[in-house]
Scaffold this active site. Structure first.
Site, PDB file in Angstrom:
ATOM      1  N   LYS A 115    -111.740 -42.438 -18.936  1.00 49.64           N
ATOM      2  CA  LYS A 115    -112.187 -43.670 -19.601  1.00 49.64           C
ATOM      3  C   LYS A 115    -112.029 -43.582 -21.119  1.00 49.64           C
ATOM      4  O   LYS A 115    -111.581 -44.529 -21.757  1.00 49.64           O
ATOM      5  CB  LYS A 115    -113.656 -43.959 -19.246  1.00 49.64           C
ATOM      6  CG  LYS A 115    -113.900 -44.190 -17.764  1.00 49.64           C
ATOM      7  CD  LYS A 115    -115.336 -44.605 -17.482  1.00 49.64           C
ATOM      8  CE  LYS A 115    -116.355 -43.531 -17.843  1.00 49.64           C
ATOM      9  NZ  LYS A 115    -116.190 -42.297 -17.022  1.00 49.64           N
TER      10      LYS A 115
ATOM     11  N   ARG B 230    -124.959 -48.298 -16.818  1.00 46.88           N
ATOM     12  CA  ARG B 230    -124.881 -47.206 -15.862  1.00 46.88           C
ATOM     13  C   ARG B 230    -125.640 -47.515 -14.571  1.00 46.88           C
ATOM     14  O   ARG B 230    -125.481 -46.799 -13.583  1.00 46.88           O
ATOM     15  CB  ARG B 230    -125.443 -45.919 -16.471  1.00 46.88           C
ATOM     16  CG  ARG B 230    -124.630 -45.343 -17.619  1.00 46.88           C
ATOM     17  CD  ARG B 230    -125.252 -44.064 -18.137  1.00 46.88           C
ATOM     18  NE  ARG B 230    -124.576 -43.540 -19.299  1.00 46.88           N
ATOM     19  CZ  ARG B 230    -123.549 -42.698 -19.275  1.00 46.88           C
ATOM     20  NH1 ARG B 230    -123.094 -42.290 -18.098  1.00 46.88           N
ATOM     21  NH2 ARG B 230    -122.986 -42.265 -20.382  1.00 46.88           N
TER      22      ARG B 230
ATOM     23  N   ARG C 153    -110.353 -27.955 -18.447  1.00 37.66           N
ATOM     24  CA  ARG C 153    -110.236 -28.381 -19.846  1.00 37.66           C
ATOM     25  C   ARG C 153    -110.687 -27.296 -20.815  1.00 37.66           C
ATOM     26  O   ARG C 153    -111.680 -26.614 -20.579  1.00 37.66           O
ATOM     27  CB  ARG C 153    -111.087 -29.632 -20.089  1.00 37.66           C
ATOM     28  CG  ARG C 153    -110.586 -30.868 -19.384  1.00 37.66           C
ATOM     29  CD  ARG C 153    -111.321 -32.119 -19.798  1.00 37.66           C
ATOM     30  NE  ARG C 153    -112.755 -32.065 -19.558  1.00 37.66           N
ATOM     31  CZ  ARG C 153    -113.533 -33.134 -19.432  1.00 37.66           C
ATOM     32  NH1 ARG C 153    -113.000 -34.341 -19.519  1.00 37.66           N
ATOM     33  NH2 ARG C 153    -114.820 -33.012 -19.221  1.00 37.66           N
TER      34      ARG C 153
ATOM     35  N   ARG D 210    -116.581 -26.753 -22.598  1.00 34.02           N
ATOM     36  CA  ARG D 210    -117.921 -27.319 -22.512  1.00 34.02           C
ATOM     37  C   ARG D 210    -118.759 -26.531 -21.517  1.00 34.02           C
ATOM     38  O   ARG D 210    -118.268 -26.118 -20.461  1.00 34.02           O
ATOM     39  CB  ARG D 210    -117.859 -28.776 -22.055  1.00 34.02           C
ATOM     40  CG  ARG D 210    -117.579 -29.757 -23.161  1.00 34.02           C
ATOM     41  CD  ARG D 210    -117.547 -31.167 -22.668  1.00 34.02           C
ATOM     42  NE  ARG D 210    -118.689 -31.537 -21.824  1.00 34.02           N
ATOM     43  CZ  ARG D 210    -118.995 -32.784 -21.485  1.00 34.02           C
ATOM     44  NH1 ARG D 210    -118.249 -33.774 -21.910  1.00 34.02           N
ATOM     45  NH2 ARG D 210    -120.025 -33.035 -20.719  1.00 34.02           N
TER      46      ARG D 210
ATOM     47  N   ARG E  52    -123.158 -33.820 -11.920  1.00 38.64           N
ATOM     48  CA  ARG E  52    -122.876 -35.039 -12.692  1.00 38.64           C
ATOM     49  C   ARG E  52    -122.202 -36.089 -11.816  1.00 38.64           C
ATOM     50  O   ARG E  52    -122.501 -37.293 -11.916  1.00 38.64           O
ATOM     51  CB  ARG E  52    -121.983 -34.698 -13.887  1.00 38.64           C
ATOM     52  CG  ARG E  52    -122.675 -33.894 -14.978  1.00 38.64           C
ATOM     53  CD  ARG E  52    -121.685 -33.187 -15.883  1.00 38.64           C
ATOM     54  NE  ARG E  52    -120.750 -34.095 -16.494  1.00 38.64           N
ATOM     55  CZ  ARG E  52    -119.591 -33.710 -17.040  1.00 38.64           C
ATOM     56  NH1 ARG E  52    -119.232 -32.439 -17.009  1.00 38.64           N
ATOM     57  NH2 ARG E  52    -118.801 -34.593 -17.614  1.00 38.64           N
TER      58      ARG E  52
END
Length: 219
Positions: free
Chosen positions: A13, A88, A127, A161, A172
């Site tokens: 996104k 959300r 990542r 992260r 998540r």
């Protein structure tokens, strides 16, 4: 045109929002960015935000809606707004709809970024980021040209992260399906939803989104 990019974490996104900002003269209204800016502003709502955050409490929907109202009724670029991180939940979607009705604006499109769960896990857990310039890489799809050296700045320090591991990401993802995925049916019922293949390459996803915005919402 005012739009929402809807999809699970890691669906791309943010990348697509940036492309729309650059291509269509839109503004990305990120909930996180607006809260940080409000905290620094010294305005009444900014002081409220600061107090809530300093207590470690969650910022209420009413506060976020107030920030969105302030931004939408200010100077907007010609292309319109992309809502990022809000709504959300179904309650937030109702609140956003009431806000837009109240200020005489419309929500034109909701773009659903569809990506397979296992592909998301691979995308997120691979990542890593240059600590010096912020360039983003991936173990499988976008490694540095020279091992251990950033292509952009030549830096040699990289980070991941803390929550970009499989266990944390699946938590998540579960939260997304529990709290946010019901918005897919909500916006479909309103005739706003248009799904795109978020697993395609970045240019392909961008092209699908542009087609959705230009041609209207599928029935």
């Amino acid at each position: 045109m005012n739009i929402i990019l809807l999809g699970p974490p890691g669906s791309g996104k943010g990348t697509q929002a940036l492309r729309l900002v650059q291509a269509l003269d839109m503004v990305q209204l990120s909930t996180g960015d607006m809260l940080r800016a409000a905290r620094k502003s010294g305005t009444d709502i900014g002081k409220t935000v600061a107090a809530v955050m300093d207590r470690g409490d969650l910022v209420t929907d009413d506060i976020v809606i107030s920030l969105i109202r302030e931004r939408l009724t200010g100077d907007l670029p010609a292309g319109g707004a992309i809502l990022d991180g809000f709504p959300r939940t179904l309650a937030q979607a109702d609140a956003l709809g009431a806000l837009l009705d109240g200020i005489g604006m419309t929500l034109d499109r909701v773009i659903e970024m569809k990506v397979d769960d296992e592909a998301l896990v691979r995308r997120v857990t691979g990542r890593f980021t240059c600590s010096d310039c912020g360039a983003v890489y991936h173990d499988d799809t976008h490694r540095t040209q020279t091992e251990g050296i950033c292509d952009v700045c030549g830096g040699r320090r990289f980070t991941r992260r803390g929550d970009d591991n499989e266990e944390s990401f699946r938590i998540r993802l579960l939260a997304y399906y529990r709290e946010t995925a019901p918005l897919i049916g909500y916006y479909h019922a309103l005739g706003k939803l248009r799904p795109v293949n978020g697993s395609a390459d970045i240019d392909g996803v961008s092209a699908e989104i542009r087609e959705a915005l230009e041609e209207g919402v599928s029935s």
